[in-house]
Design a protein around this motif. Structure first.
Motif, PDB file in Angstrom:
ATOM      1  N   SER A 183       6.702  -6.770   3.468  1.00  0.00           N
ATOM      2  CA  SER A 183       7.468  -7.759   2.610  1.00  0.00           C
ATOM      3  C   SER A 183       7.785  -9.049   2.843  1.00  0.00           C
ATOM      4  CB  SER A 183       9.082  -7.006   2.612  1.00  0.00           C
ATOM      5  OG  SER A 183       9.980  -7.875   2.217  1.00  0.00           O
ATOM      6  N   THR A 184       7.193  -9.354   4.315  1.00  0.00           N
ATOM      7  CA  THR A 184       7.291 -10.899   4.579  1.00  0.00           C
ATOM      8  C   THR A 184       6.136 -11.519   3.879  1.00  0.00           C
ATOM      9  OG1 THR A 184       8.588 -10.365   6.737  1.00  0.00           O
ATOM     10  CG2 THR A 184       7.144 -12.377   6.589  1.00  0.00           C
ATOM     11  N   VAL A 185       4.950 -10.632   4.145  1.00  0.00           N
ATOM     12  CA  VAL A 185       3.758 -11.322   3.366  1.00  0.00           C
ATOM     13  C   VAL A 185       3.856 -11.647   1.944  1.00  0.00           C
ATOM     14  CG1 VAL A 185       1.157 -10.829   3.110  1.00  0.00           C
ATOM     15  CG2 VAL A 185       2.144 -10.399   5.514  1.00  0.00           C
ATOM     16  N   LEU A 186       4.257 -10.439   1.200  1.00  0.00           N
ATOM     17  CA  LEU A 186       4.533 -10.638  -0.298  1.00  0.00           C
ATOM     18  C   LEU A 186       5.355 -11.798  -0.511  1.00  0.00           C
ATOM     19  CD1 LEU A 186       3.265  -8.911  -2.584  1.00  0.00           C
ATOM     20  CD2 LEU A 186       5.369  -7.915  -2.742  1.00  0.00           C
ATOM     21  N   ARG A 187       6.481 -12.018   0.128  1.00  0.00           N
ATOM     22  CA  ARG A 187       7.651 -13.044   0.014  1.00  0.00           C
ATOM     23  C   ARG A 187       6.863 -14.285   0.148  1.00  0.00           C
ATOM     24  NH1 ARG A 187      12.492 -11.730  -0.697  1.00  0.00           N
ATOM     25  NH2 ARG A 187      13.387 -13.368   0.425  1.00  0.00           N
ATOM     26  N   MET A 188       5.956 -14.411   0.932  1.00  0.00           N
ATOM     27  CA  MET A 188       5.304 -15.742   1.343  1.00  0.00           C
ATOM     28  C   MET A 188       4.324 -15.947   0.251  1.00  0.00           C
ATOM     29  SD  MET A 188       4.302 -16.372   5.455  1.00  0.00           S
ATOM     30  CE  MET A 188       3.763 -14.924   5.515  1.00  0.00           C
ATOM     31  N   ILE A 189       3.612 -14.952  -0.381  1.00  0.00           N
ATOM     32  CA  ILE A 189       2.679 -15.008  -1.440  1.00  0.00           C
ATOM     33  C   ILE A 189       3.566 -15.523  -2.727  1.00  0.00           C
ATOM     34  CG2 ILE A 189       1.019 -14.280  -2.884  1.00  0.00           C
ATOM     35  CD1 ILE A 189       0.457 -12.269  -0.676  1.00  0.00           C
ATOM     36  N   ALA A 190       4.573 -15.020  -2.791  1.00  0.00           N
ATOM     37  CA  ALA A 190       5.633 -15.190  -3.914  1.00  0.00           C
ATOM     38  C   ALA A 190       6.239 -16.651  -3.785  1.00  0.00           C
ATOM     39  CB  ALA A 190       6.482 -14.169  -4.224  1.00  0.00           C
ATOM     40  N   GLY A 191       6.317 -17.074  -2.794  1.00  0.00           N
ATOM     41  CA  GLY A 191       6.921 -18.605  -2.455  1.00  0.00           C
ATOM     42  C   GLY A 191       8.455 -18.417  -2.154  1.00  0.00           C
ATOM     43  N   ASP A 241       4.459   4.219   1.305  1.00  0.00           N
ATOM     44  CA  ASP A 241       4.002   5.538   0.905  1.00  0.00           C
ATOM     45  C   ASP A 241       2.562   5.615   0.779  1.00  0.00           C
ATOM     46  OD1 ASP A 241       3.613   7.685  -0.634  1.00  0.00           O
ATOM     47  OD2 ASP A 241       5.323   7.644  -1.645  1.00  0.00           O
ATOM     48  N   GLN A 242       2.174   6.240   1.761  1.00  0.00           N
ATOM     49  CA  GLN A 242       0.695   6.439   1.930  1.00  0.00           C
ATOM     50  C   GLN A 242      -0.143   7.130   0.576  1.00  0.00           C
ATOM     51  OE1 GLN A 242      -0.881   8.137   5.304  1.00  0.00           O
ATOM     52  NE2 GLN A 242       0.646   6.955   6.641  1.00  0.00           N
ATOM     53  N   THR A 243       0.809   8.189   0.186  1.00  0.00           N
ATOM     54  CA  THR A 243       0.145   8.491  -1.263  1.00  0.00           C
ATOM     55  C   THR A 243       0.107   7.573  -2.347  1.00  0.00           C
ATOM     56  OG1 THR A 243       1.376  10.839  -0.606  1.00  0.00           O
ATOM     57  CG2 THR A 243       0.380  10.426  -2.984  1.00  0.00           C
ATOM     58  N   GLU A 244       1.189   6.774  -2.417  1.00  0.00           N
ATOM     59  CA  GLU A 244       0.986   5.806  -3.513  1.00  0.00           C
ATOM     60  C   GLU A 244      -0.136   4.900  -3.187  1.00  0.00           C
ATOM     61  OE1 GLU A 244       5.314   4.878  -4.409  1.00  0.00           O
ATOM     62  OE2 GLU A 244       4.726   2.891  -4.263  1.00  0.00           O
ATOM     63  N   ALA A 245      -0.288   4.348  -2.017  1.00  0.00           N
ATOM     64  CA  ALA A 245      -1.477   3.566  -1.520  1.00  0.00           C
ATOM     65  C   ALA A 245      -2.837   4.167  -1.843  1.00  0.00           C
ATOM     66  CB  ALA A 245      -1.255   3.098   0.030  1.00  0.00           C
ATOM     67  N   MET A 246      -2.980   5.400  -1.528  1.00  0.00           N
ATOM     68  CA  MET A 246      -4.254   6.025  -1.825  1.00  0.00           C
ATOM     69  C   MET A 246      -4.548   6.440  -3.191  1.00  0.00           C
ATOM     70  SD  MET A 246      -5.805   6.142   1.088  1.00  0.00           S
ATOM     71  CE  MET A 246      -7.001   7.642   1.729  1.00  0.00           C
ATOM     72  N   THR A 247      -3.571   6.596  -3.933  1.00  0.00           N
ATOM     73  CA  THR A 247      -3.760   6.902  -5.356  1.00  0.00           C
ATOM     74  C   THR A 247      -3.930   5.356  -6.297  1.00  0.00           C
ATOM     75  OG1 THR A 247      -1.419   7.245  -5.645  1.00  0.00           O
ATOM     76  CG2 THR A 247      -2.830   9.201  -5.266  1.00  0.00           C
ATOM     77  N   MET A 248      -3.275   4.410  -5.898  1.00  0.00           N
ATOM     78  CA  MET A 248      -3.203   3.504  -6.649  1.00  0.00           C
ATOM     79  C   MET A 248      -4.250   2.157  -6.513  1.00  0.00           C
ATOM     80  SD  MET A 248       0.943   2.868  -7.104  1.00  0.00           S
ATOM     81  CE  MET A 248       0.979   2.042  -8.800  1.00  0.00           C
ATOM     82  N   GLY A 249      -4.294   1.910  -5.048  1.00  0.00           N
ATOM     83  CA  GLY A 249      -5.250   0.825  -4.692  1.00  0.00           C
ATOM     84  C   GLY A 249      -6.730   1.025  -4.921  1.00  0.00           C
ATOM     85  N   GLU A 250      -7.264  -0.056  -5.432  1.00  0.00           N
ATOM     86  CA  GLU A 250      -8.707  -0.250  -5.561  1.00  0.00           C
ATOM     87  C   GLU A 250      -9.128  -0.395  -3.841  1.00  0.00           C
ATOM     88  OE1 GLU A 250      -9.326  -1.856  -9.881  1.00  0.00           O
ATOM     89  OE2 GLU A 250      -9.317  -3.410  -8.269  1.00  0.00           O
ATOM     90  N   ARG A 251      -8.299  -1.198  -3.267  1.00  0.00           N
ATOM     91  CA  ARG A 251      -8.582  -1.397  -1.531  1.00  0.00           C
ATOM     92  C   ARG A 251      -7.085  -1.474  -1.082  1.00  0.00           C
ATOM     93  NH1 ARG A 251     -11.126  -6.473   1.009  1.00  0.00           N
ATOM     94  NH2 ARG A 251     -10.021  -7.697  -0.864  1.00  0.00           N
ATOM     95  N   ILE A 252      -7.217  -1.061   0.036  1.00  0.00           N
ATOM     96  CA  ILE A 252      -5.875  -0.794   0.759  1.00  0.00           C
ATOM     97  C   ILE A 252      -5.756  -1.658   2.082  1.00  0.00           C
ATOM     98  CG2 ILE A 252      -4.429   0.875   2.038  1.00  0.00           C
ATOM     99  CD1 ILE A 252      -5.714   2.922   0.091  1.00  0.00           C
ATOM    100  N   CYS A 253      -4.971  -2.369   2.335  1.00  0.00           N
ATOM    101  CA  CYS A 253      -4.757  -3.405   3.420  1.00  0.00           C
ATOM    102  C   CYS A 253      -3.635  -2.562   4.446  1.00  0.00           C
ATOM    103  CB  CYS A 253      -4.450  -4.537   2.916  1.00  0.00           C
ATOM    104  SG  CYS A 253      -4.238  -5.610   4.620  1.00  0.00           S
ATOM    105  N   VAL A 254      -4.076  -2.108   5.732  1.00  0.00           N
ATOM    106  CA  VAL A 254      -3.053  -1.384   6.496  1.00  0.00           C
ATOM    107  C   VAL A 254      -2.435  -2.294   7.356  1.00  0.00           C
ATOM    108  CG1 VAL A 254      -2.771   0.447   8.017  1.00  0.00           C
ATOM    109  CG2 VAL A 254      -4.481   0.772   6.178  1.00  0.00           C
ATOM    110  N   LEU A 255      -1.174  -2.552   7.413  1.00  0.00           N
ATOM    111  CA  LEU A 255      -0.664  -3.736   8.411  1.00  0.00           C
ATOM    112  C   LEU A 255       0.185  -2.742   9.492  1.00  0.00           C
ATOM    113  CD1 LEU A 255       1.294  -6.122   5.855  1.00  0.00           C
ATOM    114  CD2 LEU A 255      -0.658  -6.452   7.187  1.00  0.00           C
ATOM    115  N   LYS A 256       0.096  -3.511  10.686  1.00  0.00           N
ATOM    116  CA  LYS A 256       0.871  -3.099  11.716  1.00  0.00           C
ATOM    117  C   LYS A 256       1.465  -4.262  12.587  1.00  0.00           C
ATOM    118  CE  LYS A 256       1.019   0.200  15.535  1.00  0.00           C
ATOM    119  NZ  LYS A 256       0.197   0.533  16.634  1.00  0.00           N
ATOM    120  N   ASP A 257       2.697  -4.273  13.018  1.00  0.00           N
ATOM    121  CA  ASP A 257       3.157  -5.177  13.609  1.00  0.00           C
ATOM    122  C   ASP A 257       2.636  -6.680  13.275  1.00  0.00           C
ATOM    123  OD1 ASP A 257       4.690  -3.100  15.026  1.00  0.00           O
ATOM    124  OD2 ASP A 257       3.240  -3.278  16.631  1.00  0.00           O
ATOM    125  N   GLY A 258       2.677  -6.982  11.787  1.00  0.00           N
ATOM    126  CA  GLY A 258       2.386  -8.294  11.485  1.00  0.00           C
ATOM    127  C   GLY A 258       0.893  -8.478  11.692  1.00  0.00           C
TER     128      GLY A 258
END
Ligand code: ADP
Ligand code: ADP
Length: 231
Positions: free
Chosen positions: A44-52, A199-216
């Motif tokens: 959410s931090t990354v998304l909120r930075m993209i959003a401004g 939600d991993q199912t959401e990620a695997m069924t929706m994404g054309e690509r998936i970016c897995v984040l861990k501890d920033g």
């Protein structure tokens, strides 16, 4: 449609906590990418930075080739859909859809056309005169998506948009959102989608690509097929 590039992107919060550790990622024009990872990994931090909505502590954020680090949310060509819908309770669905465009000074005809087109796309035409409290969870979430698509943004940001829905609705909304991305492409209004979920199912069924984040940090970026074959 715009590419979004994160170059050494960092976030240090006011209390000194470093939440994002120099992330590099190129998100392509018109791509549907999902950020996935457990609670606290900094999705959410990354998304909120993209959003401004959150300041950038280090590195550069490019949208459509321009550095947008210091641009206000409105100047970034993005629209965001939140987990808690955030519809205006005293406005009808039609007024909710039109509100942002009205503020932006969109002409009456154009406004009506965009609202009607969004309503058709999301199959909420029969709900236009209702108030938010007269909607089911799934209907309210469709209106929230509608409020983003009327803006015809180059980049859509979704922050856990389905977490408050039950399993059945989540499954149907997953399909709706990916179909919407395809439809916009076919209609010549392609959008880049950045979608955050735990939600991993959401990620695997929706994404054309998936970016897995861990501890920033980014652990892996790949297509669902590649991730499935080499987890
Ligand atoms: P910034 O300086 O980037 O605005 P702050 O440290 O001032 O960040 O915190 C902003 C808000 O986030 C405050 O309301 C604070 O209570 C809240 N907050 C602080 N720590 C956390 C945390 N670990 N997780 C979520 N929210 C937090
Ligand atoms: P996610 O969306 O993956 O659950 P967040 O981006 O909300 O993760 O949070 C990433 C990390 O930053 C967490 O360790 C969280 O506690 C911390 N954090 C979030 N907001 C703040 C804040 N305002 N101040 C300090 N730390 C924060």
């Amino acid at each position: 449609m715009a590419n979004v590039s994160l170059k050494g992107l960092e976030k240090v919060y006011g209390n000194g906590f470093k939440a994002v550790h120099g992330i590099d990622l190129d998100i392509h024009d018109g791509e549907f990418i999902v950020f996935v990872g457990p609670s606290g990994c900094a999705k959410s931090t990354v998304l909120r930075m993209i959003a401004g909505l959150e300041s950038i502590s280090g590195g550069e954020l490019h949208i459509g080739g321009t550095v947008v680090n210091n641009l206000a949310p409105k100047q970034r060509g993005i629209a965001m859909v939140f987990q808690n819908y955030a519809l205006y309770p005293h406005m009808t669905v039609r007024e909710n859809l039109a509100f942002g465009l009205k503020l932006a000074g969109t002409g009456k005809e154009d406004l009506k056309q965009r609202v009607d087109q969004a309503a058709r796309t999301l199959e909420i035409e029969h709900l236009l005169d209702r108030l938010p409290k007269q909607l089911s969870g799934g209907q309210a979430q469709r209106v929230a998506v509608g409020r983003a698509i009327v803006k015809r943004p180059e980049v859509f940001l979704f922050d856990e948009p389905l977490s408050n829905l039950d399993a059945k609705l989540r499954a149907s909304m997953r399909v709706r959102i990916t179909e919407l991305h395809k439809q916009l492409k076919q209609r010549g209004q392609p959008s880049t989608v950045i979608y955050v979920t735990h939600d991993q199912t959401e990620a695997m069924t929706m994404g054309e690509r998936i970016c897995v984040l861990k501890d920033g940090t980014i652990q892996q970026v790949d297509t669902p097929t590649a991730l499935y074959e080499r987890p």
